[in-house]
Scaffold this active site. Sequence first.
Site, PDB file in Angstrom:
ATOM      1  N   SER A 217       0.934  -1.289  -0.016  1.00 50.48           N
ATOM      2  CA  SER A 217       0.208   0.001   0.205  1.00 50.48           C
ATOM      3  C   SER A 217       0.919   1.017  -0.068  1.00 50.48           C
ATOM      4  O   SER A 217       1.842   1.409  -0.773  1.00 50.48           O
ATOM      5  CB  SER A 217      -1.010  -0.255   1.271  1.00 50.48           C
ATOM      6  N   ASP A 443      -8.578  -4.472  -6.068  1.00 55.15           N
ATOM      7  CA  ASP A 443      -8.059  -3.675  -5.154  1.00 55.15           C
ATOM      8  C   ASP A 443      -9.002  -2.457  -4.805  1.00 55.15           C
ATOM      9  O   ASP A 443      -9.122  -1.609  -5.812  1.00 55.15           O
ATOM     10  CB  ASP A 443      -6.551  -3.471  -5.185  1.00 55.15           C
ATOM     11  N   HIS A 473      -7.343  -6.007  -0.605  1.00 55.05           N
ATOM     12  CA  HIS A 473      -6.260  -4.976  -0.668  1.00 55.05           C
ATOM     13  C   HIS A 473      -4.943  -5.630  -0.656  1.00 55.05           C
ATOM     14  O   HIS A 473      -4.316  -6.242   0.585  1.00 55.05           O
ATOM     15  CB  HIS A 473      -6.479  -3.946   0.348  1.00 55.05           C
TER      16      HIS A 473
END
Length: 505
Positions: A217, A443, A473
């Site tokens: 991320s 995602d 994610h």
Amino acid sequence: MPTSPRLRLAAIAAAALLPLAGCSDGGSRAAKPESLAWEPCPAPDAAEGTGQPPGPEWECTALDVPLDYDKPDGDTIELALIRARATDATHRIGSLIYNFGGPGGSGVATLPAAAKDYQRLRARYDLVSFDPRGVGRSAAVRCEDDKQLDAYYASDATPVGPAAEKTFVDNLKTYSAACEKNSGAVLPYVGTLNAARDLDRIRDALGDAKLYYFGISYGTELGGVYAHLFPKNVGRAVFDAVVDPTNDAAQGALGQAKGFQLALGNFAKDCIDRGDECRLPGSTPKEIEDGIVALQKRLAVKPIPVGDRKLTETAATGGIAQALYSKDFWPLLEQGLDEADGGSGQLLLALADAMNGRNQNGTYSNIGAANTAINCADFKDRYTLEQTKAQLPAFRAASRVFGDYLGWAMMGCTAWPVPGAWQTPDVSAPGSAPILVIGNTGDPATPYEGAGKMAEKLGSGVGVELTYKGEGHGAYDSGNPCVQKAVDGYLLDGKVPAADSVCTR
């Protein structure tokens, strides 16, 4: 979200101390490896999130780094580190450093909880993570107290009408003023450029000639900035759930609106496909979404009491977003929506609390404060009320459920006391070793397109893209054997996957 989303869009900081020129070491030479005094780890503190001490295989330490890299002999701060040693010391490669994202997530608290997913990598790497500056035990940014945060997160974040808009703006000003009052000395220095310099200090202090890195991320953005600053120091690196480095704050927020809408549609379709097992009313995904929109509208008028708190429209939307981070959470989302429709808001509020870093004892980690501070230290844009309202139609067109929530979040840095560093980060890294960049087609928080943009910006021969056709994610922690084989093959054996490889569910 210990790997919290970039939902709270901001603009980011400290132009004065963040020169972008060149790829020099930025003062990166650090203490020698033997200066790190590793000890048994304590339990996470309140800023990291409450929990039990890590097991005996985990060790903790702290590393001094400059507060301001333009003044390397000036004030210092301590970075908290954690590690578990490689299980096969004979074939040990080095230290594999993790950043799990946020920004604002505590690596010291997250790595032990997630380590079961990385046991094959631990065979030949010491697994290492850290609390980035401004996070957890590393000069934590502190803003409002727990009681104030309960009120802040319950307040209306999608205002309608002049009075509600004024209250919304006043709340942002009050929050920013509290951050300046309680953490003003560190706010100019918590941006990603400084965190990248810290990362090189950590690498050096661990005794590694090259950085072995796993960024997830926001950790991909940090990794990209590191590769730009220190391309010759990159060893083997993996970026998973990739932030699009070409997006400014508004573009990133709009991309998330589209990403969460896509994930919500996939959730609704899955529910419909299960027939009578689905607890939500409707015979099509759109009808399920209609029910969610209707629930939001009811909560905007009449929140659901939950003990001495309430499930508001804003909290419910945050809870829905939190549950879309992983397909494993979809049953909780289905149950939470069903219960809220029946007048019980406890589960959706618990999901919202997870999003905001609220511990079960009512205290808050500093993930929200750090998330805002780091974003506002990075991105230059400060959106006015008029600019934000002008962009809301595009957000609403992207998502009926999340459009207003993410559109209004563009103002998160409007009243911030320090300036931001960039419009978009520079991640070009000529001369770097290959970096494996993984995009997940489903995602919600870092939409798939960002992986291709990251690979392109890293440069030819550096960014190697892998596509995972899945949900949630991130890709590696999905357990997909194809993704894990590609990542493990690169990190453990140096085998670079073929460009544009594809893994399916």
